[in-house]
Design a protein around this motif. Structure first.
Motif, PDB file in Angstrom:
ATOM      1  N   UNK A 117      38.273  45.191  52.116  1.00 12.92           N
ATOM      2  CA  UNK A 117      38.889  43.871  52.067  1.00 12.92           C
ATOM      3  C   UNK A 117      38.404  43.096  50.841  1.00 12.92           C
ATOM      4  N   UNK A 118      37.134  43.271  50.460  1.00  9.76           N
ATOM      5  CA  UNK A 118      36.613  42.598  49.273  1.00  9.76           C
ATOM      6  C   UNK A 118      37.295  43.094  48.004  1.00  9.76           C
ATOM      7  N   UNK A 120      40.462  43.661  47.743  1.00 12.91           N
ATOM      8  CA  UNK A 120      41.780  43.041  47.601  1.00 12.91           C
ATOM      9  C   UNK A 120      41.715  42.033  46.457  1.00 12.91           C
ATOM     10  N   UNK A 121      42.747  41.980  45.638  1.00  7.90           N
ATOM     11  CA  UNK A 121      42.736  41.136  44.441  1.00  7.90           C
ATOM     12  C   UNK A 121      42.491  39.672  44.775  1.00  7.90           C
ATOM     13  N   UNK A 122      43.140  39.166  45.833  1.00 13.46           N
ATOM     14  CA  UNK A 122      42.982  37.761  46.198  1.00 13.46           C
ATOM     15  C   UNK A 122      41.599  37.455  46.727  1.00 13.46           C
ATOM     16  N   UNK A 123      41.076  38.324  47.613  1.00 17.55           N
ATOM     17  CA  UNK A 123      39.741  38.110  48.178  1.00 17.55           C
ATOM     18  C   UNK A 123      38.680  38.218  47.082  1.00 17.55           C
ATOM     19  N   UNK A 124      38.837  39.203  46.201  1.00 15.11           N
ATOM     20  CA  UNK A 124      37.889  39.364  45.093  1.00 15.11           C
ATOM     21  C   UNK A 124      37.877  38.128  44.201  1.00 15.11           C
ATOM     22  N   UNK A 125      39.054  37.525  43.988  1.00 13.92           N
ATOM     23  CA  UNK A 125      39.131  36.326  43.149  1.00 13.92           C
ATOM     24  C   UNK A 125      38.380  35.159  43.794  1.00 13.92           C
ATOM     25  N   UNK A 126      38.451  35.031  45.122  1.00 13.17           N
ATOM     26  CA  UNK A 126      37.746  33.958  45.825  1.00 13.17           C
ATOM     27  C   UNK A 126      36.237  34.141  45.656  1.00 13.17           C
ATOM     28  N   UNK A 127      35.764  35.382  45.784  1.00 11.55           N
ATOM     29  CA  UNK A 127      34.326  35.656  45.638  1.00 11.55           C
ATOM     30  C   UNK A 127      33.872  35.332  44.215  1.00 11.55           C
ATOM     31  N   UNK A 128      34.673  35.736  43.231  1.00 14.58           N
ATOM     32  CA  UNK A 128      34.337  35.456  41.824  1.00 14.58           C
ATOM     33  C   UNK A 128      34.349  33.957  41.544  1.00 14.58           C
ATOM     34  N   UNK A 129      35.270  33.224  42.184  1.00 11.74           N
ATOM     35  CA  UNK A 129      35.355  31.776  41.989  1.00 11.74           C
ATOM     36  C   UNK A 129      34.013  31.117  42.304  1.00 11.74           C
ATOM     37  N   UNK A 130      33.390  31.512  43.412  1.00 10.29           N
ATOM     38  CA  UNK A 130      32.117  30.899  43.803  1.00 10.29           C
ATOM     39  C   UNK A 130      30.973  31.345  42.911  1.00 10.29           C
ATOM     40  N   UNK A 170      48.989  40.380  52.659  1.00  5.21           N
ATOM     41  CA  UNK A 170      49.257  41.448  53.622  1.00  5.21           C
ATOM     42  C   UNK A 170      47.976  42.196  54.012  1.00  5.21           C
ATOM     43  N   UNK A 171      47.085  42.437  53.061  1.00  7.71           N
ATOM     44  CA  UNK A 171      45.873  43.185  53.381  1.00  7.71           C
ATOM     45  C   UNK A 171      44.957  42.397  54.322  1.00  7.71           C
TER      46      UNK A 171
END
Length: 591
Positions: A117-118, A120-130, A170-171
């Protein structure tokens, strides 16, 4: 029975392809703002999703992973999947210790997500944001002040170039579906392994929900089903929801169904402190379900209720509703409480039975009124008529729920409703309109209709042959002493106003309370004053007509009683109202 009916409603909606009810594991939630970021986590903008609906700005609604309940000293230790309050997501306010703990939980939850799940492009972007310090950039955005002022400042992320937030990808949704029944409850560390038992609602064997979802009937959201821990509700060593085993899938279904009904514009009525939701057992009854609210609370069009009642009346008489004779209709009345939601009433009837009771309610209210008055009276207007200054805030507690129950069950209206109406009439006998300076119609159309309905329904249910029922208009054959004295009082007031047109106060303003409560104390004097007023009338024919009217009213009165019962005080008010309306009714010309 309530939970079973709510689950049936959820199953019916979930099976309908056109329905937008949330599937298991998800919920519909407003996100007024979205943090737009690039795939590398760089901040782009703070997006305002709100649109103006009426006078309010309403955020866009998304299908998000379901939230979990959190309260108490450890509430900061629970967060939602990829969306939450700005305290968790952005550590706001930055100086608040609680926000710091919330944000720590949010970051830990991101780190603990599964590797697939990490990635996933969207989830990875959230982690990088922080990790790149994006929070400070969000708080520097031009519309941050507007975002931080939101009462319910839920927020999530959206990748630039995409239309939906990250938790809607979706993921992420596949992950939620795959982990259904596996996600631990709040404070799950107290219970290392899930408990399986037979569900009280469905009879199926499944994992039992320890805590039930919350239902927002007001700002202080509570659960419909809840057991306080270590508060005397534990039984045989079972705590909280294990006292009444309901499996997680059923808990989700009934909670989602109830929350959907509460958010609906057509399946919810708010009258006083009572929140009422209603639904039909089958999809074929959607029309009655959607029109039900109009019978009690028309929204914008004051004639909407009249048209709805007329349509229902025609449907019954033409046999359209008769086809629903065996189809059930449910009405659930709720009110907030300190610990959990209180169930005010629960009514189950057929469509035909419910329709008949609604029509009977309006028939009971039917009384003569002025040409500018609304023909049918909404429940809110009836309740305002018995409240101080006709303000919703002053409606007596519990009265709205009890009145709604009486209407839909066909039982007698609450006695407190009748008593409150009598009190308001007496209290306002000398009240003046602040704008015009003239006396207000204290026996107003809604109050007269309410008194008539209360009296007639009580007679019909308890004493069908004891007393003559009150008619819609003036009844010359009604010999009840209260009704006759009310007519007499109206006639004496009319004589006075015609004899002295410029009066600032009439006998109504000075003597109504005493005349309706202790007639013998005032009517002797009023009858003597009547002769003085009649002598001032220049029109001899008018004087004769008044003398004839007084004689007709007094024909069956041998003496004025020392007091009137509460029921007869109600008849006094209706007699006064009927006679007053008759004075203003244009009589047909004689041939």
């Amino acid at each position: 029975m309530i939970l079973h009916a709510l689950k049936e409603y959820y199953d019916r909606k979930a099976a309908d392809p056109a329905s937008d009810i949330a599937p298991e594991g998800f919920e519909k939630k407003e996100l007024p703002f979205l943090i737009v970021i690039k795939a590398d986590g760089q901040f782009v903008t703070l997006e305002d999703t709100r649109e103006k609906v009426g006078k309010k700005l309403v955020g866009k609604t998304y299908l998000l992973p379901r939230s979990t309940g959190r309260s108490g000293s450890k509430s900061h230790a629970t967060t939602f999947l990829l969306w939450d309050h700005i305290g968790y997501v952005l550590q706001h306010p930055a100086t608040d210790e609680k926000a710091r703990k919330q944000h720590t939980t949010w970051i830990s939850a991101l780190d603990e997500l599964p590797n697939d799940l990490q990635q996933d492009e969207g989830v990875a972007a959230v982690i990088k944001f922080h990790k790149t310090g994006g929070i400070e950039l969000v708080k520097a955005a031009p519309n941050w002040d507007e975002c931080s002022k939101q009462v319910s400042a839920n927020i999530a992320f959206r990748l630039a170039g995409e239309n939906t937030p990250v938790p809607c990808r979706s993921k992420v949704q596949q992950y939620v579906k795959a982990t259904l029944g596996k996600a631990p409850d709040e404070d799950a560390s107290d219970h290392d392994s899930p408990i399986y038992a037979r569900c009280l609602v469905t009879g199926e064997l499944g994992e039992i929900a320890r805590k039930h979802g919350r239902t927002p009937i007001n700002k202080d959201t509570k659960s419909l089903v809840a057991f306080q821990k270590n508060a005397g509700y534990d039984s045989y060593g079972k705590e909280q929801g294990y006292n009444a085993p309901i499996c997680k899938s059923t808990e989700f279904a009934y909670t989602t169904a109830l929350n959907t009904l509460l958010k609906s514009k057509t399946s919810r009525i708010q009258v006083g402190d009572a929140t009422t939701v209603f639904w039909a057992a089958k999809m074929e009854d959607d029309e009655f379900e959607q029109n039900f609210a109009f019978f009690f609370e028309p929204k914008d069009d004051p004639d909407q209720e009249t048209r709805a009642v007329k349509s229902l009346h025609n449907s019954i008489h033409l046999g359209a509703v008769a086809a629903s004779v065996d189809r059930r209709f449910f009405v659930l009345g709720l009110s907030p409480n300190s610990a959990r939601i209180s169930i005010r009433f629960w009514l189950v009837d057929t469509i035909t039975g419910m329709a008949g009771k609604i029509l009977q309610h309006f028939e009971d209210l039917n009384i003569d009124h002025g040409p500018n008055e609304q023909k049918t009276l909404p429940l809110k207007r009836l309740l305002r008529a018995v409240a101080l200054m006709e303000d919703d805030e002053n409606i007596p507690p519990n009265l709205s729920g009890e009145t709604m129950r009486a209407i839909l069950s066909g039982t007698a209206y609450p006695q407190t409703l009748f008593q409150a109406c009598i009190r308001r009439i007496k209290a306002e006998q000398a009240a003046k309109n602040k704008l015009t300076g003239k006396s207000k119609p204290h026996v107003s159309y809604p109050r007269a209709a309410l008194l008539k309905a209360c009296l007639n329904r009580s007679l019909r249910l308890h004493h069908p042959t004891h007393e003559k029922q009150i008619t819609m208009s003036l009844d010359l054959t009604n010999l009840n002493i209260g009704y006759r004295l009310g007519r007499l009082f109206a006639a004496l007031e009319k004589i006075q106003t015609e004899a002295s047109p410029g009066l600032n106060a009439t006998i109504r303003d000075k003597f109504y309370g005493a005349a309706s409560g202790t007639p013998v104390a005032v009517f002797g004097n009023l009858m003597r004053l009547k002769n003085h007023h009649l002598a001032k009338l220049e029109n001899v024919g008018r004087r004769v007509n008044f003398e004839r009217l007084i004689g007709e009213i007094m024909s069956d009165i041998t003496d004025f009683p020392p007091h009137l019962t509460l029921a007869d005080q109600g008849r006094f008010a209706i007699g006064y109202y009927h006679q007053t309306q008759d004075f203003f009714t244009k009589k047909p010309a004689k041939e």
